[in-house]
Design a protein around this motif. Sequence first.
Motif, PDB file in Angstrom:
ATOM      1  N   SER A 234       0.521  -1.403  -0.065  1.00 16.34           N
ATOM      2  CA  SER A 234      -0.368  -0.240  -0.042  1.00 16.34           C
ATOM      3  C   SER A 234       0.812   1.549  -0.422  1.00 16.34           C
ATOM      4  N   ASP A 235       0.188   2.342  -0.532  1.00 13.23           N
ATOM      5  CA  ASP A 235       1.087   3.060  -0.793  1.00 13.23           C
ATOM      6  C   ASP A 235       0.838   4.740   0.626  1.00 13.23           C
ATOM      7  N   LEU A 236      -0.038   4.226   0.939  1.00 11.19           N
ATOM      8  CA  LEU A 236      -0.413   4.943   2.159  1.00 11.19           C
ATOM      9  C   LEU A 236      -0.877   3.425   3.331  1.00 11.19           C
ATOM     10  N   VAL A 237      -0.486   4.381   4.582  1.00  8.12           N
ATOM     11  CA  VAL A 237      -0.901   3.315   5.530  1.00  8.12           C
ATOM     12  C   VAL A 237      -0.711   4.173   6.690  1.00  8.12           C
ATOM     13  N   VAL A 238      -2.051   4.080   7.209  1.00  7.98           N
ATOM     14  CA  VAL A 238      -2.874   4.846   7.562  1.00  7.98           C
ATOM     15  C   VAL A 238      -3.144   4.291   9.621  1.00  7.98           C
ATOM     16  N   LEU A 239      -2.047   4.219  10.823  1.00  4.43           N
ATOM     17  CA  LEU A 239      -2.697   4.019  12.241  1.00  4.43           C
ATOM     18  C   LEU A 239      -3.402   4.816  13.079  1.00  4.43           C
ATOM     19  N   SER A 240      -3.796   4.124  13.775  1.00  5.46           N
ATOM     20  CA  SER A 240      -4.667   4.590  14.773  1.00  5.46           C
ATOM     21  C   SER A 240      -4.277   4.048  16.740  1.00  5.46           C
ATOM     22  N   GLY A 241      -4.062   4.889  17.259  1.00  3.67           N
ATOM     23  CA  GLY A 241      -4.082   4.184  18.632  1.00  3.67           C
ATOM     24  C   GLY A 241      -2.338   3.848  18.889  1.00  3.67           C
ATOM     25  N   GLY A 242      -2.085   3.655  19.967  1.00  7.22           N
ATOM     26  CA  GLY A 242      -1.122   3.028  20.866  1.00  7.22           C
ATOM     27  C   GLY A 242       0.618   4.583  20.548  1.00  7.22           C
ATOM     28  N   LEU A 243      -0.326   5.463  20.825  1.00  7.33           N
ATOM     29  CA  LEU A 243       0.603   7.039  20.899  1.00  7.33           C
ATOM     30  C   LEU A 243       0.625   7.126  22.132  1.00  7.33           C
ATOM     31  N   GLY A 244      -0.069   6.679  22.813  1.00  8.24           N
ATOM     32  CA  GLY A 244      -0.200   7.100  24.417  1.00  8.24           C
ATOM     33  C   GLY A 244       1.491   6.749  24.934  1.00  8.24           C
ATOM     34  N   PRO A 245       1.996   7.395  26.996  1.00  3.90           N
ATOM     35  CA  PRO A 245       2.928   7.950  26.843  1.00  3.90           C
ATOM     36  C   PRO A 245       2.863   6.391  27.831  1.00  3.90           C
ATOM     37  N   THR A 246       2.530   5.109  27.510  1.00  5.47           N
ATOM     38  CA  THR A 246       2.744   3.748  28.303  1.00  5.47           C
ATOM     39  C   THR A 246       3.650   2.952  27.169  1.00  5.47           C
ATOM     40  N   ASP A 247       4.993   2.262  28.377  1.00  6.27           N
ATOM     41  CA  ASP A 247       4.951   0.471  27.557  1.00  6.27           C
ATOM     42  C   ASP A 247       4.397   0.002  26.834  1.00  6.27           C
ATOM     43  N   ASP A 248       2.442  -0.012  26.725  1.00  5.83           N
ATOM     44  CA  ASP A 248       2.470  -0.956  25.908  1.00  5.83           C
ATOM     45  C   ASP A 248       1.649   0.243  24.390  1.00  5.83           C
ATOM     46  N   ASP A 249       2.063   1.294  24.607  1.00  7.55           N
ATOM     47  CA  ASP A 249       2.060   1.948  22.977  1.00  7.55           C
ATOM     48  C   ASP A 249       3.156   2.494  22.510  1.00  7.55           C
ATOM     49  N   LEU A 250       3.077   1.406  21.534  1.00 11.09           N
ATOM     50  CA  LEU A 250       4.610   1.030  20.435  1.00 11.09           C
ATOM     51  C   LEU A 250       4.735   1.611  19.212  1.00 11.09           C
ATOM     52  N   THR A 251       3.150   2.184  19.239  1.00 14.92           N
ATOM     53  CA  THR A 251       3.539   2.484  17.222  1.00 14.92           C
ATOM     54  C   THR A 251       4.859   3.846  16.936  1.00 14.92           C
ATOM     55  N   ARG A 252       5.119   4.840  17.808  1.00 14.85           N
ATOM     56  CA  ARG A 252       6.228   5.490  16.901  1.00 14.85           C
ATOM     57  C   ARG A 252       7.711   3.889  16.985  1.00 14.85           C
ATOM     58  N   GLU A 253       7.582   3.405  17.696  1.00 13.91           N
ATOM     59  CA  GLU A 253       8.607   2.255  17.623  1.00 13.91           C
ATOM     60  C   GLU A 253       8.872   1.660  16.964  1.00 13.91           C
ATOM     61  N   ALA A 254       7.615   0.843  16.579  1.00 10.34           N
ATOM     62  CA  ALA A 254       7.203  -0.037  15.247  1.00 10.34           C
ATOM     63  C   ALA A 254       7.543   1.122  13.748  1.00 10.34           C
ATOM     64  N   ILE A 255       7.682   2.210  14.066  1.00 13.54           N
ATOM     65  CA  ILE A 255       7.791   2.978  12.264  1.00 13.54           C
ATOM     66  C   ILE A 255       8.515   2.945  12.521  1.00 13.54           C
ATOM     67  N   ALA A 256       9.661   3.627  13.801  1.00 15.17           N
ATOM     68  CA  ALA A 256      11.067   3.993  13.937  1.00 15.17           C
ATOM     69  C   ALA A 256      11.622   2.645  13.432  1.00 15.17           C
TER      70      ALA A 256
END
Length: 412
Positions: free
Chosen positions: A60-82
């Motif tokens: 896919s050209d565009l991937v839209v994620l929602s959720g997992g941007l909170g401050p806790t250890d189980d919020d992992l969206t940023r880590e996964a993208i990086a």
Amino acid sequence: MRAELLSVGTELLLGEIIDTNSAWLARDLAELGIDVYWSLRVGDNLSRLKHALTEALARSDLVVLSGGLGPTDDDLTREAIAEILGETPAVDAGLEAHLRGFFDRLGREMPEKNLKQAWLIPSATALANPNGTAPGWYVEAQVGGKRRIVVALPGPPKEMMPMWLSEVRPRLPVSQSALFIHTFKTHGLGESHLAERLGALTAQANPSAASYAKRDGVHLRVAAKAETLDGARALAEPVLGRVRELLGRHIWGENEDSLPEVIRCRLEARGKTLAVMESLTGGLIAAELTSVAGASAVFRGGVVAYSAPAKRALGVSGSILERFGSVSEEAALEMARASARQFGADYGLAATGVAGPHEIENQPVGRVHLAVYAKESRRTKSLGLPALNREMIRERAAFAALALLWSWLEAL
Ligand code: ATP
Ligand code: MG
């Protein structure tokens, strides 16, 4: 452009919350003329999230994620993208100042855990979040030699939706392709009969015509795509005309129309009033009729007359109930007549039947009799609904009664 949605959160997989974010985003992407080919939910687990993201970026050209941007250890969206893009997150000074300011204004100390909400990677732009602490990310990167966009949005819909509209939409490199959608709402035809009538219309891709079974009947959605909205509308126009010809009197409404509202308008236009007597639907018909503003001008009232004594007390002839039984066309018509008389209304509407799970008076589960009464004209209708469950039989009976009333009003 092809898009993919990725909703992140273990709550979604446990069925504790429903993924309304995807539905909302999917509708908006369709309006932008962006095709959504996959939509996925994944839990708060780094390796599975990375796996899902890798697959999404491959197709896919565009991937839209929602959720997992909170401050806790189980919020992992940023880590996964990086990690997938091979970039290292660093605290952005501007975002950190903004975050600390947010906590200062609340008069609270910022937990150090929150600092990761100020992270950025080199290929990400921060998306402002006026409704919460987590900024979103808009990432443009090359993946496997292809240009990709990754958007990370907060999970709470009140933060996600405004961010999408004001921060993401304007950044998307979309062609001007636009989608025109028109929905016909029908009653009295099953999905397969409707498809039969429409013939080749349902097989073509642009404009497309697709049917959906809803509680108020079958909806037919016609969609056309073109460079501009006007172009798309022009493309759809001949198909809309053809659908009107083919479905004719089965169409009770279009787009945002609701059956109770359409009925209210008809009654108001005729200057007539309505009363209802219900048995198996237990008030569902009255609830629908009173769900629209302005109902009081046309709806006199309704009663639930569940037992034979209750029906008699409300003016239903005891001899008709004895001769034909309380689950009969005759009883339905007599109930409709009695309700009109009791409430001094011009028209009466009634429903009687067997919601199950047991037979009544030797009548099978799913047998329903409906009637609409006026001094000058009356109509009855009998249904044999599939004996699935009470809830479904009652709901279908209520909407069938409304549809009967509507078609009778049309024919008057
Ligand atoms: P927070 O900073 O609040 O933790 P977040 O970006 O980490 O936000 P999540 O923790 O995944 O998001 O979800 C927070 C809340 O947002 C959920 O409890 C739920 O109420 C709502 N939410 C999350 N994802 C969805 C979704 N896909 N559809 C609807 N609501 C959602
Ligand atoms: Mg969270």
